[in-house]
Design a protein around this motif. Structure first.
Motif, PDB file in Angstrom:
ATOM      1  N   TRP A  22       0.829  -1.204   0.000  1.00 23.09           N
ATOM      2  CA  TRP A  22       0.000   0.000   0.000  1.00 23.09           C
ATOM      3  C   TRP A  22       0.864   1.255   0.000  1.00 23.09           C
ATOM      4  O   TRP A  22       0.562   2.223  -0.698  1.00 23.09           O
ATOM      5  CB  TRP A  22      -0.982  -0.014   1.170  1.00 23.09           C
ATOM      6  CG  TRP A  22      -2.107  -0.973   0.919  1.00 23.09           C
ATOM      7  CD1 TRP A  22      -2.116  -2.310   1.202  1.00 23.09           C
ATOM      8  CD2 TRP A  22      -3.345  -0.693   0.286  1.00 23.09           C
ATOM      9  NE1 TRP A  22      -3.301  -2.870   0.787  1.00 23.09           N
ATOM     10  CE2 TRP A  22      -4.073  -1.895   0.224  1.00 23.09           C
ATOM     11  CE3 TRP A  22      -3.927   0.454  -0.228  1.00 23.09           C
ATOM     12  CZ2 TRP A  22      -5.344  -1.988  -0.330  1.00 23.09           C
ATOM     13  CZ3 TRP A  22      -5.198   0.377  -0.778  1.00 23.09           C
ATOM     14  CH2 TRP A  22      -5.891  -0.839  -0.829  1.00 23.09           C
ATOM     15  N   GLN A  23       1.947   1.251   0.758  1.00 25.64           N
ATOM     16  CA  GLN A  23       2.845   2.406   0.794  1.00 25.64           C
ATOM     17  C   GLN A  23       3.531   2.605  -0.553  1.00 25.64           C
ATOM     18  O   GLN A  23       3.690   3.741  -1.005  1.00 25.64           O
ATOM     19  CB  GLN A  23       3.894   2.240   1.888  1.00 25.64           C
ATOM     20  CG  GLN A  23       3.324   2.419   3.277  1.00 25.64           C
ATOM     21  CD  GLN A  23       4.364   2.190   4.359  1.00 25.64           C
ATOM     22  OE1 GLN A  23       5.336   1.459   4.166  1.00 25.64           O
ATOM     23  NE2 GLN A  23       4.155   2.805   5.506  1.00 25.64           N
ATOM     24  N   ALA A  24       3.926   1.518  -1.196  1.00 31.81           N
ATOM     25  CA  ALA A  24       4.603   1.610  -2.495  1.00 31.81           C
ATOM     26  C   ALA A  24       3.700   2.245  -3.549  1.00 31.81           C
ATOM     27  O   ALA A  24       4.193   2.871  -4.485  1.00 31.81           O
ATOM     28  CB  ALA A  24       5.059   0.223  -2.947  1.00 31.81           C
ATOM     29  N   ARG A  25       2.409   2.099  -3.371  1.00 36.41           N
ATOM     30  CA  ARG A  25       1.438   2.677  -4.319  1.00 36.41           C
ATOM     31  C   ARG A  25       0.982   4.065  -3.891  1.00 36.41           C
ATOM     32  O   ARG A  25       0.070   4.633  -4.480  1.00 36.41           O
ATOM     33  CB  ARG A  25       0.226   1.756  -4.418  1.00 36.41           C
ATOM     34  CG  ARG A  25       0.557   0.392  -4.990  1.00 36.41           C
ATOM     35  CD  ARG A  25      -0.589  -0.595  -4.943  1.00 36.41           C
ATOM     36  NE  ARG A  25      -1.862  -0.001  -5.295  1.00 36.41           N
ATOM     37  CZ  ARG A  25      -3.017  -0.266  -4.671  1.00 36.41           C
ATOM     38  NH1 ARG A  25      -3.053  -1.100  -3.677  1.00 36.41           N
ATOM     39  NH2 ARG A  25      -4.127   0.302  -5.059  1.00 36.41           N
ATOM     40  N   GLY A  26       1.570   4.610  -2.828  1.00 31.45           N
ATOM     41  CA  GLY A  26       1.176   5.933  -2.360  1.00 31.45           C
ATOM     42  C   GLY A  26      -0.120   5.912  -1.569  1.00 31.45           C
ATOM     43  O   GLY A  26      -0.780   6.933  -1.416  1.00 31.45           O
ATOM     44  N   GLY A  27      -0.479   4.747  -1.054  1.00 36.28           N
ATOM     45  CA  GLY A  27      -1.740   4.613  -0.323  1.00 36.28           C
ATOM     46  C   GLY A  27      -1.531   4.296   1.130  1.00 36.28           C
ATOM     47  O   GLY A  27      -0.425   4.429   1.668  1.00 36.28           O
ATOM     48  N   ARG A  28      -2.616   3.865   1.760  1.00 37.54           N
ATOM     49  CA  ARG A  28      -2.534   3.493   3.166  1.00 37.54           C
ATOM     50  C   ARG A  28      -3.584   2.450   3.499  1.00 37.54           C
ATOM     51  O   ARG A  28      -4.611   2.331   2.825  1.00 37.54           O
ATOM     52  CB  ARG A  28      -2.674   4.693   4.080  1.00 37.54           C
ATOM     53  CG  ARG A  28      -4.064   5.297   4.106  1.00 37.54           C
ATOM     54  CD  ARG A  28      -4.093   6.478   5.043  1.00 37.54           C
ATOM     55  NE  ARG A  28      -5.465   6.950   5.169  1.00 37.54           N
ATOM     56  CZ  ARG A  28      -5.956   7.482   6.260  1.00 37.54           C
ATOM     57  NH1 ARG A  28      -5.208   7.628   7.318  1.00 37.54           N
ATOM     58  NH2 ARG A  28      -7.200   7.890   6.302  1.00 37.54           N
ATOM     59  N   ALA A  29      -3.274   1.731   4.545  1.00 38.20           N
ATOM     60  CA  ALA A  29      -4.199   0.744   5.094  1.00 38.20           C
ATOM     61  C   ALA A  29      -4.458   1.123   6.547  1.00 38.20           C
ATOM     62  O   ALA A  29      -3.513   1.399   7.289  1.00 38.20           O
ATOM     63  CB  ALA A  29      -3.605  -0.660   5.006  1.00 38.20           C
ATOM     64  N   LEU A  30      -5.707   1.156   6.937  1.00 42.17           N
ATOM     65  CA  LEU A  30      -6.102   1.545   8.279  1.00 42.17           C
ATOM     66  C   LEU A  30      -6.796   0.366   8.938  1.00 42.17           C
ATOM     67  O   LEU A  30      -7.725  -0.210   8.361  1.00 42.17           O
ATOM     68  CB  LEU A  30      -7.050   2.745   8.195  1.00 42.17           C
ATOM     69  CG  LEU A  30      -7.621   3.298   9.489  1.00 42.17           C
ATOM     70  CD1 LEU A  30      -6.516   3.885  10.338  1.00 42.17           C
ATOM     71  CD2 LEU A  30      -8.664   4.358   9.162  1.00 42.17           C
ATOM     72  N   PHE A  31      -6.336  -0.013  10.125  1.00 39.47           N
ATOM     73  CA  PHE A  31      -6.911  -1.131  10.881  1.00 39.47           C
ATOM     74  C   PHE A  31      -7.422  -0.602  12.210  1.00 39.47           C
ATOM     75  O   PHE A  31      -6.673   0.042  12.945  1.00 39.47           O
ATOM     76  CB  PHE A  31      -5.858  -2.224  11.123  1.00 39.47           C
ATOM     77  CG  PHE A  31      -5.469  -2.956   9.875  1.00 39.47           C
ATOM     78  CD1 PHE A  31      -4.587  -2.412   8.968  1.00 39.47           C
ATOM     79  CD2 PHE A  31      -6.003  -4.202   9.616  1.00 39.47           C
ATOM     80  CE1 PHE A  31      -4.235  -3.090   7.813  1.00 39.47           C
ATOM     81  CE2 PHE A  31      -5.653  -4.896   8.464  1.00 39.47           C
ATOM     82  CZ  PHE A  31      -4.765  -4.338   7.562  1.00 39.47           C
ATOM     83  N   ILE A  32      -8.688  -0.875  12.521  1.00 42.92           N
ATOM     84  CA  ILE A  32      -9.329  -0.354  13.731  1.00 42.92           C
ATOM     85  C   ILE A  32     -10.016  -1.496  14.470  1.00 42.92           C
ATOM     86  O   ILE A  32     -10.762  -2.276  13.866  1.00 42.92           O
ATOM     87  CB  ILE A  32     -10.377   0.713  13.373  1.00 42.92           C
ATOM     88  CG1 ILE A  32      -9.725   1.843  12.582  1.00 42.92           C
ATOM     89  CG2 ILE A  32     -11.068   1.237  14.630  1.00 42.92           C
ATOM     90  CD1 ILE A  32     -10.714   2.773  11.934  1.00 42.92           C
ATOM     91  N   VAL A  33      -9.793  -1.572  15.777  1.00 41.33           N
ATOM     92  CA  VAL A  33     -10.450  -2.563  16.626  1.00 41.33           C
ATOM     93  C   VAL A  33     -11.132  -1.818  17.771  1.00 41.33           C
ATOM     94  O   VAL A  33     -10.476  -1.048  18.472  1.00 41.33           O
ATOM     95  CB  VAL A  33      -9.452  -3.592  17.201  1.00 41.33           C
ATOM     96  CG1 VAL A  33     -10.169  -4.600  18.085  1.00 41.33           C
ATOM     97  CG2 VAL A  33      -8.704  -4.291  16.081  1.00 41.33           C
ATOM     98  N   GLU A  34     -12.430  -2.034  17.949  1.00 39.30           N
ATOM     99  CA  GLU A  34     -13.197  -1.394  19.020  1.00 39.30           C
ATOM    100  C   GLU A  34     -14.004  -2.448  19.756  1.00 39.30           C
ATOM    101  O   GLU A  34     -14.891  -3.046  19.154  1.00 39.30           O
ATOM    102  CB  GLU A  34     -14.141  -0.348  18.446  1.00 39.30           C
ATOM    103  CG  GLU A  34     -13.451   0.799  17.756  1.00 39.30           C
ATOM    104  CD  GLU A  34     -14.440   1.757  17.101  1.00 39.30           C
ATOM    105  OE1 GLU A  34     -15.646   1.463  17.074  1.00 39.30           O
ATOM    106  OE2 GLU A  34     -13.990   2.784  16.611  1.00 39.30           O
ATOM    107  N   PRO A  35     -13.765  -2.707  20.993  1.00 36.25           N
ATOM    108  CA  PRO A  35     -12.691  -2.217  21.854  1.00 36.25           C
ATOM    109  C   PRO A  35     -11.379  -2.938  21.544  1.00 36.25           C
ATOM    110  O   PRO A  35     -11.374  -3.999  20.940  1.00 36.25           O
ATOM    111  CB  PRO A  35     -13.181  -2.550  23.263  1.00 36.25           C
ATOM    112  CG  PRO A  35     -14.029  -3.769  23.077  1.00 36.25           C
ATOM    113  CD  PRO A  35     -14.684  -3.586  21.729  1.00 36.25           C
TER     114      PRO A  35
END
Length: 181
Positions: A22-35
């Protein structure tokens, strides 16, 4: 074989796995855990394979975006069910194709095998859950998995810091733990 999975740790591993691409493509990955203390009883290999397939689809779908993005989230819903969602900022699925996307060997890609989403559905079903496609509010695709109780003796999703009678309170007080790539 089902095991207790610390969802925050699993998401940290998944983030480390997909970060370079994702970084190589100029992007990002977001991971969220609640709680943050969320755990799940499932086969870790099967669950991770389902997520890898969805992340690969997200990468391919968002390839034409200037800033490709994928968001993977897990949260505990009322009733002890866990929702896991994978959303991207690609073009999404055309309305006329939605009914067929989980059909084995159906693909919209010229070189696609049509195995990926059918496998995701099977892997989630094997772990007592269901998966569906939902249009993302801001565009793109959103795949949502729901893992729920299959019998009274088995706890599929729970917050390890609270007692069964206090799950709703734990959800209200939970803060999101985020990994941004």
């Amino acid at each position: 074989r089902p095991q207790r999975i610390d969802v925050s740790r699993m998401f940290a591993r998944m983030s480390a796995l997909v970060a370079p691409a994702w970084q190589a493509r100029g992007g990002r990955a977001l991971f969220i855990v609640e709680p943050d203390s969320l755990e799940l009883m499932a086969d870790p290999g099967q669950l991770e394979q389902a997520l890898v397939n969805l992340l690969q689809n997200a990468a391919e779908a968002s390839a034409g975006q200037a800033a490709p993005e994928v968001r993977v989230s897990a949260r505990l819903a009322r009733g002890g069910r866990m929702h896991i969602a994978v959303s991207d900022n690609g073009p999404g699925v055309q309305d006329e194709l939605i009914a067929d996307i989980f059909t084995p060997f159906f693909s919209t890609r010229e070189k696609g095998s049509g195995i990926g989403l059918a496998m995701v559905r099977q892997l989630v079903h094997r772990n007592g859950g269901a998966v569906r496609y939902a249009k993302s509010v801001g565009g793109g695709a959103r795949f949502m998995g729901l893992v729920h109780h299959t019998d009274a003796e088995r706890e599929w999703a729970y917050d390890r810091t609270s007692h069964v009678g206090k799950l709703d309170k734990a959800l209200d007080e939970a803060a999101a733990r985020k990994w941004t790539v």
